[in-house]
Motif scaffolding. Structure first.
Motif, mmCIF file in Angstrom:
data_model
loop_
_atom_site.group_PDB
_atom_site.id
_atom_site.type_symbol
_atom_site.label_atom_id
_atom_site.label_comp_id
_atom_site.label_asym_id
_atom_site.label_seq_id
_atom_site.Cartn_x
_atom_site.Cartn_y
_atom_site.Cartn_z
ATOM 1 N N PHE A 37 37.266 34.423 44.792
ATOM 2 C CA PHE A 37 37.806 34.706 43.635
ATOM 3 C C PHE A 37 38.456 33.855 42.442
ATOM 4 O O PHE A 37 38.010 32.460 42.996
ATOM 5 C CB PHE A 37 38.686 35.612 44.313
ATOM 6 C CG PHE A 37 38.668 36.532 44.983
ATOM 7 C CD1 PHE A 37 37.733 36.752 46.441
ATOM 8 C CD2 PHE A 37 38.677 37.939 44.087
ATOM 9 C CE1 PHE A 37 37.593 37.840 47.393
ATOM 10 C CE2 PHE A 37 38.092 39.192 44.890
ATOM 11 C CZ PHE A 37 38.360 39.545 45.712
ATOM 12 N N ARG A 38 39.120 34.008 41.215
ATOM 13 C CA ARG A 38 39.042 32.396 40.832
ATOM 14 C C ARG A 38 41.169 33.174 39.927
ATOM 15 O O ARG A 38 40.930 34.041 40.093
ATOM 16 C CB ARG A 38 38.575 32.276 39.871
ATOM 17 C CG ARG A 38 37.760 33.065 38.553
ATOM 18 C CD ARG A 38 36.552 32.011 37.661
ATOM 19 N NE ARG A 38 36.325 33.208 36.906
ATOM 20 C CZ ARG A 38 35.282 33.151 36.070
ATOM 21 N NH1 ARG A 38 34.184 31.951 36.514
ATOM 22 N NH2 ARG A 38 35.029 33.769 35.239
ATOM 23 N N GLN A 39 41.793 32.266 39.728
ATOM 24 C CA GLN A 39 42.593 32.303 39.442
ATOM 25 C C GLN A 39 42.393 31.376 38.160
ATOM 26 O O GLN A 39 42.879 30.120 38.191
ATOM 27 C CB GLN A 39 44.162 32.684 39.991
ATOM 28 C CG GLN A 39 45.178 32.976 39.344
ATOM 29 C CD GLN A 39 45.889 33.611 40.413
ATOM 30 O OE1 GLN A 39 46.193 33.169 41.329
ATOM 31 N NE2 GLN A 39 46.718 34.067 40.204
ATOM 32 N N PRO A 40 42.179 32.017 36.873
ATOM 33 C CA PRO A 40 42.780 30.924 35.790
ATOM 34 C C PRO A 40 44.147 30.790 35.108
ATOM 35 O O PRO A 40 44.718 31.031 35.368
ATOM 36 C CB PRO A 40 41.949 31.465 34.379
ATOM 37 C CG PRO A 40 40.715 32.705 35.143
ATOM 38 C CD PRO A 40 41.504 32.781 36.146
ATOM 39 N N GLY A 42 47.865 30.892 34.219
ATOM 40 C CA GLY A 42 48.476 32.074 33.355
ATOM 41 C C GLY A 42 47.861 33.611 33.474
ATOM 42 O O GLY A 42 48.271 34.651 32.780
ATOM 43 N N LYS A 43 46.484 34.252 34.543
ATOM 44 C CA LYS A 43 45.749 34.831 34.718
ATOM 45 C C LYS A 43 45.934 35.008 36.191
ATOM 46 O O LYS A 43 46.789 34.844 36.951
ATOM 47 C CB LYS A 43 44.303 34.970 34.268
ATOM 48 C CG LYS A 43 44.626 34.614 32.852
ATOM 49 C CD LYS A 43 43.119 35.057 32.172
ATOM 50 C CE LYS A 43 43.223 34.378 30.600
ATOM 51 N NZ LYS A 43 41.679 34.257 30.021
ATOM 52 N N GLU A 44 45.923 36.903 36.105
ATOM 53 C CA GLU A 44 45.564 36.865 37.565
ATOM 54 C C GLU A 44 44.650 36.072 38.278
ATOM 55 O O GLU A 44 43.381 36.593 37.808
ATOM 56 C CB GLU A 44 46.114 38.879 37.722
ATOM 57 C CG GLU A 44 47.068 39.185 36.918
ATOM 58 C CD GLU A 44 47.258 40.515 37.236
ATOM 59 O OE1 GLU A 44 48.597 41.042 37.350
ATOM 60 O OE2 GLU A 44 47.124 40.965 38.250
ATOM 61 N N ARG A 45 44.012 37.130 39.686
ATOM 62 C CA ARG A 45 43.595 36.363 40.487
ATOM 63 C C ARG A 45 42.122 37.243 39.921
ATOM 64 O O ARG A 45 41.892 38.694 40.355
ATOM 65 C CB ARG A 45 43.253 36.829 41.605
ATOM 66 C CG ARG A 45 42.597 35.468 42.944
ATOM 67 C CD ARG A 45 43.227 36.031 43.954
ATOM 68 N NE ARG A 45 44.521 33.945 44.232
ATOM 69 C CZ ARG A 45 44.778 34.839 45.379
ATOM 70 N NH1 ARG A 45 44.316 33.816 46.215
ATOM 71 N NH2 ARG A 45 46.116 33.071 44.694
ATOM 72 N N GLU A 46 40.641 36.946 40.351
ATOM 73 C CA GLU A 46 39.990 37.929 40.261
ATOM 74 C C GLU A 46 38.580 37.555 40.290
ATOM 75 O O GLU A 46 38.508 36.906 41.047
ATOM 76 C CB GLU A 46 39.032 37.357 38.299
ATOM 77 C CG GLU A 46 38.986 36.384 37.665
ATOM 78 C CD GLU A 46 38.245 36.202 36.503
ATOM 79 O OE1 GLU A 46 38.926 37.216 35.420
ATOM 80 O OE2 GLU A 46 37.982 35.715 35.400
ATOM 81 N N PHE A 47 37.314 38.758 40.805
ATOM 82 C CA PHE A 47 36.378 38.647 41.263
ATOM 83 C C PHE A 47 35.375 37.345 40.976
ATOM 84 O O PHE A 47 35.200 37.557 39.488
ATOM 85 C CB PHE A 47 35.597 39.957 41.378
ATOM 86 C CG PHE A 47 34.793 39.665 42.689
ATOM 87 C CD1 PHE A 47 33.487 40.279 41.457
ATOM 88 C CD2 PHE A 47 34.567 39.864 43.840
ATOM 89 C CE1 PHE A 47 32.085 39.986 42.439
ATOM 90 C CE2 PHE A 47 33.418 40.158 44.213
ATOM 91 C CZ PHE A 47 32.190 40.263 43.968
ATOM 92 N N SER A 104 32.843 43.562 49.652
ATOM 93 C CA SER A 104 33.961 44.107 48.272
ATOM 94 C C SER A 104 34.067 42.823 47.191
ATOM 95 O O SER A 104 33.420 41.747 48.103
ATOM 96 C CB SER A 104 35.089 44.242 49.240
ATOM 97 O OG SER A 104 36.068 45.025 48.639
ATOM 98 N N ASN A 105 34.374 43.584 45.842
ATOM 99 C CA ASN A 105 35.123 42.785 45.263
ATOM 100 C C ASN A 105 37.060 42.891 45.109
ATOM 101 O O ASN A 105 36.982 42.797 43.457
ATOM 102 C CB ASN A 105 34.091 43.071 43.719
ATOM 103 C CG ASN A 105 34.748 44.694 43.443
ATOM 104 O OD1 ASN A 105 35.314 45.089 43.871
ATOM 105 N ND2 ASN A 105 33.824 44.873 42.827
ATOM 106 N N LYS A 106 37.162 43.582 46.257
ATOM 107 C CA LYS A 106 38.670 43.677 45.856
ATOM 108 C C LYS A 106 39.383 43.055 46.712
ATOM 109 O O LYS A 106 39.383 42.572 47.930
ATOM 110 C CB LYS A 106 39.043 45.666 46.619
ATOM 111 C CG LYS A 106 37.775 46.104 45.556
ATOM 112 C CD LYS A 106 38.497 47.312 45.531
ATOM 113 C CE LYS A 106 37.944 48.619 44.875
ATOM 114 N NZ LYS A 106 36.566 48.831 44.227
ATOM 115 N N VAL A 107 41.100 42.077 46.191
ATOM 116 C CA VAL A 107 41.176 41.288 46.588
ATOM 117 C C VAL A 107 42.067 41.788 47.918
ATOM 118 O O VAL A 107 42.169 41.548 48.776
ATOM 119 C CB VAL A 107 42.564 41.155 45.526
ATOM 120 C CG1 VAL A 107 43.626 40.823 46.327
ATOM 121 C CG2 VAL A 107 41.718 40.039 44.566
#
Length: 123
Positions: A37-40, A42-47, A104-107
């Motif tokens: 996963f990554r978190q740019p 100011g943004k939310e964590r994404e798959f 899965s792709n869900k946190v």
């Protein structure tokens, strides 16, 4: 729970490549699915990508499909994310995670997380 440690992040120019690694301890990952996963900023964590434990199934976010490749080496208890043709929008903290789900792709499906490694892509 499994302890995960990421490595290999850094600064790279747009169009370049980078490989990040995730090594597990306290448990073998051969029966776990693994994800990135990554978190740019100011943004939310994404798959980003995931790989099952058996049979080998991979899944990718549309934004990285064709550029990133996830792989695993169960003998080394390590998962990799090869990133090619990097773009500035790939800049983020990259996290490795482990799940007992097939894939899965869900946190929420991932119960163990690494501390993250910074990847910065300059334009």
């Amino acid at each position: 729970q499994v302890q995960l440690v990421e490595s290999g992040g850094g600064l790279v120019q747009a169009g370049g490549s980078l490989r990040v690694s995730c090594t597990a301890s306290t448990r073998r990952i051969s029966t776990l699915s693994m994800g990135w996963f990554r978190q740019p900023p100011g943004k939310e964590r994404e798959f980003v990508a995931a790989i099952s434990w058996s049979p080998t199934i991979t899944r990718y976010a549309d934004s990285v499909k064709g550029r990133f490749t996830i792989s695993r080496d169960n003998a080394k208890n390590t998962v990799y994310l090869q990133m090619n043709s990097l773009k500035p929008e790939d800049t983020a903290v990259y996290y490795c995670a482990a799940s007992v789900s097939l894939i899965s792709n869900k946190v929420p499906d991932f119960g163990s997380w690494g501390q993250g490694t910074q990847v910065t892509v300059s334009s």
